[in-house]
Write a protein that holds these residues in place. Structure first.
Motif, mmCIF file in Angstrom:
data_model
loop_
_atom_site.group_PDB
_atom_site.id
_atom_site.type_symbol
_atom_site.label_atom_id
_atom_site.label_comp_id
_atom_site.label_asym_id
_atom_site.label_seq_id
_atom_site.Cartn_x
_atom_site.Cartn_y
_atom_site.Cartn_z
ATOM 1 N N VAL A 22 0.779 -0.962 0.000
ATOM 2 C CA VAL A 22 0.080 -0.029 -0.043
ATOM 3 C C VAL A 22 0.752 1.134 -0.055
ATOM 4 C CG1 VAL A 22 -1.793 1.235 1.172
ATOM 5 C CG2 VAL A 22 -1.824 -1.120 1.067
ATOM 6 N N ASP A 24 1.060 5.478 0.065
ATOM 7 C CA ASP A 24 0.552 6.812 0.206
ATOM 8 C C ASP A 24 1.380 7.784 -0.408
ATOM 9 O OD1 ASP A 24 -1.417 4.997 1.569
ATOM 10 O OD2 ASP A 24 -1.991 7.023 3.177
ATOM 11 N N VAL A 73 -3.913 7.156 -2.966
ATOM 12 C CA VAL A 73 -3.476 5.612 -2.161
ATOM 13 C C VAL A 73 -3.405 4.704 -3.581
ATOM 14 C CG1 VAL A 73 -4.102 3.792 -0.601
ATOM 15 C CG2 VAL A 73 -4.637 6.311 0.051
ATOM 16 N N VAL A 75 -2.421 0.303 -4.843
ATOM 17 C CA VAL A 75 -2.218 -0.879 -4.256
ATOM 18 C C VAL A 75 -1.320 -1.476 -5.318
ATOM 19 C CG1 VAL A 75 -3.117 -3.002 -3.672
ATOM 20 C CG2 VAL A 75 -3.968 -0.973 -2.711
ATOM 21 N N ARG A 77 -0.384 -5.489 -5.844
ATOM 22 C CA ARG A 77 -0.433 -6.939 -5.511
ATOM 23 C C ARG A 77 -0.751 -7.986 -6.591
ATOM 24 N NH1 ARG A 77 -7.103 -7.098 -4.982
ATOM 25 N NH2 ARG A 77 -7.703 -5.316 -6.099
ATOM 26 N N THR A 125 -3.315 -7.982 3.274
ATOM 27 C CA THR A 125 -4.483 -7.190 3.052
ATOM 28 C C THR A 125 -5.907 -7.823 2.403
ATOM 29 O OG1 THR A 125 -2.878 -5.531 2.512
ATOM 30 C CG2 THR A 125 -5.272 -4.901 2.045
ATOM 31 N N VAL A 145 -2.729 -0.893 5.183
ATOM 32 C CA VAL A 145 -3.494 0.233 4.982
ATOM 33 C C VAL A 145 -3.033 1.441 6.100
ATOM 34 C CG1 VAL A 145 -5.747 1.492 4.705
ATOM 35 C CG2 VAL A 145 -5.283 -0.924 4.018
#
Length: 207
Positions: A22, A24, A73, A75, A77, A125, A145
Motif C-alpha cells: 500500500v 500513500d 492511495v 495498491v 498486488r 491485506t 493500510v
C-alpha cells in the motif's frame, strides 16, 4: 485495523486476503495553496497532480485505490511480494521525479512551494465488498493500510519512508537505493515498527 474504499480503480471484486504493498503519496503544502485561489483553479491543480500520480502508478502495474484530500492511495498486488515492492518503489521514484517540474511551475506561478512525500508498507491485506446494504463498495482492510498512512506522515517533503517488511522484500536493491534506518515508528502498546527512509541531504523547508 485500517480500511479504505476504492473510488477510482475498477479492479477485482472477490473477497481475498493477499500480500500487498500500500502506497500513500501525499501532496505537501497544497492546503495553503487551496486557500488562496478560486475553487475551480484549486480543483484543476489537484486533478493535474492526481493524473500524474495515477499514470506513475499504472505504469508499474499498480491500482489507484482511493483519493483522500491531498493524498493518493495505490495498491500493488499482482506478483510476488518482491515484485510488488519493486513496482511500488519504481512508481514512487518516478512520481517524485515527474512532479518536480509541476512543483516548480506552481512555485513560479503562485509563489507557494509544493512537493510530495511517500509512505509504503507491505503486508497481508483483505479486499472485498462491504458497506451498508445497497451501498456496498470495494474496500481494503489491514495493517498495511494503516501503516502506509502512518509512514507517509513520517516522511518529509520529497522523501520516501518504508517499512522493514518492504525493505526486506526489496532485498539488495534497498541498499542500492540508499534506504537508511530511521527512528522506529512508535505504535503505543504494540512493538515499535522499524522503518527506513530514502531521504534528502538538504531537506525542504516545509513538511
Amino acid at each position: 485495523m485500517g480500511g479504505m474504499t476504492a473510488s477510482v480503480s475498477g479492479g477485482r471484486r472477490l473477497a481475498e486476503r493477499v500480500p500487498a504493498v500500500v502506497m500513500d503519496a501525499e501532496l505537501r503544502n497544497f492546503t495553503r495553496l487551496s486557500e488562496v485561489h478560486e475553487p475551480s483553479r484549486v480543483l484543476q491543480l489537484a486533478s493535474a497532480f492526481f493524473s500524474l500520480a495515477a499514470a506513475a502508478v499504472k505504469a508499474q502495474n499498480g491500482e489507484v485505490f482511493y483519493l483522500q484530500n491531498d493524498t493518493l492511495v495505490a495498491v500493488y498486488r499482482s506478483g510476488t511480494p518482491a515484485q510488488c515492492a519493486g513496482q511500488a518503489m519504481a512508481a514512487a521514484q518516478a512520481l517524485l521525479r515527474d512532479f518536480a517540474p509541476m512543483g516548480e511551475r506552481w512555485q513560479s506561478d503562485f509563489g507557494l512551494p509544493a512537493a510530495l512525500a511517500v509512505g509504503m508498507h507491505l503486508g497481508e491485506t483483505l479486499f472485498g465488498m462491504a458497506g451498508p446494504q445497497g451501498g456496498e463498495q470495494y474496500v481494503a482492510f489491514g495493517d498495511a493500510v494503516t501503516m502506509a498512512e502512518r509512514l507517509v506522515h513520517r516522511a518529509r517533503a520529497g522523501e520516501i519512508v518504508l517499512s522493514a517488511e518492504l525493505v526486506k522484500a526489496l532485498g539488495p536493491a534497498a541498499t542500492q537505493l540508499g534506504a537508511q534506518a530511521l527512528p522506529p515508528l512508535e505504535l503505543g502498546r504494540r512493538p515499535a515498527l522499524p522503518i527506513f527512509g530514502i531521504v534528502l541531504e538538504d531537506r525542504l523547508d516545509f513538511t
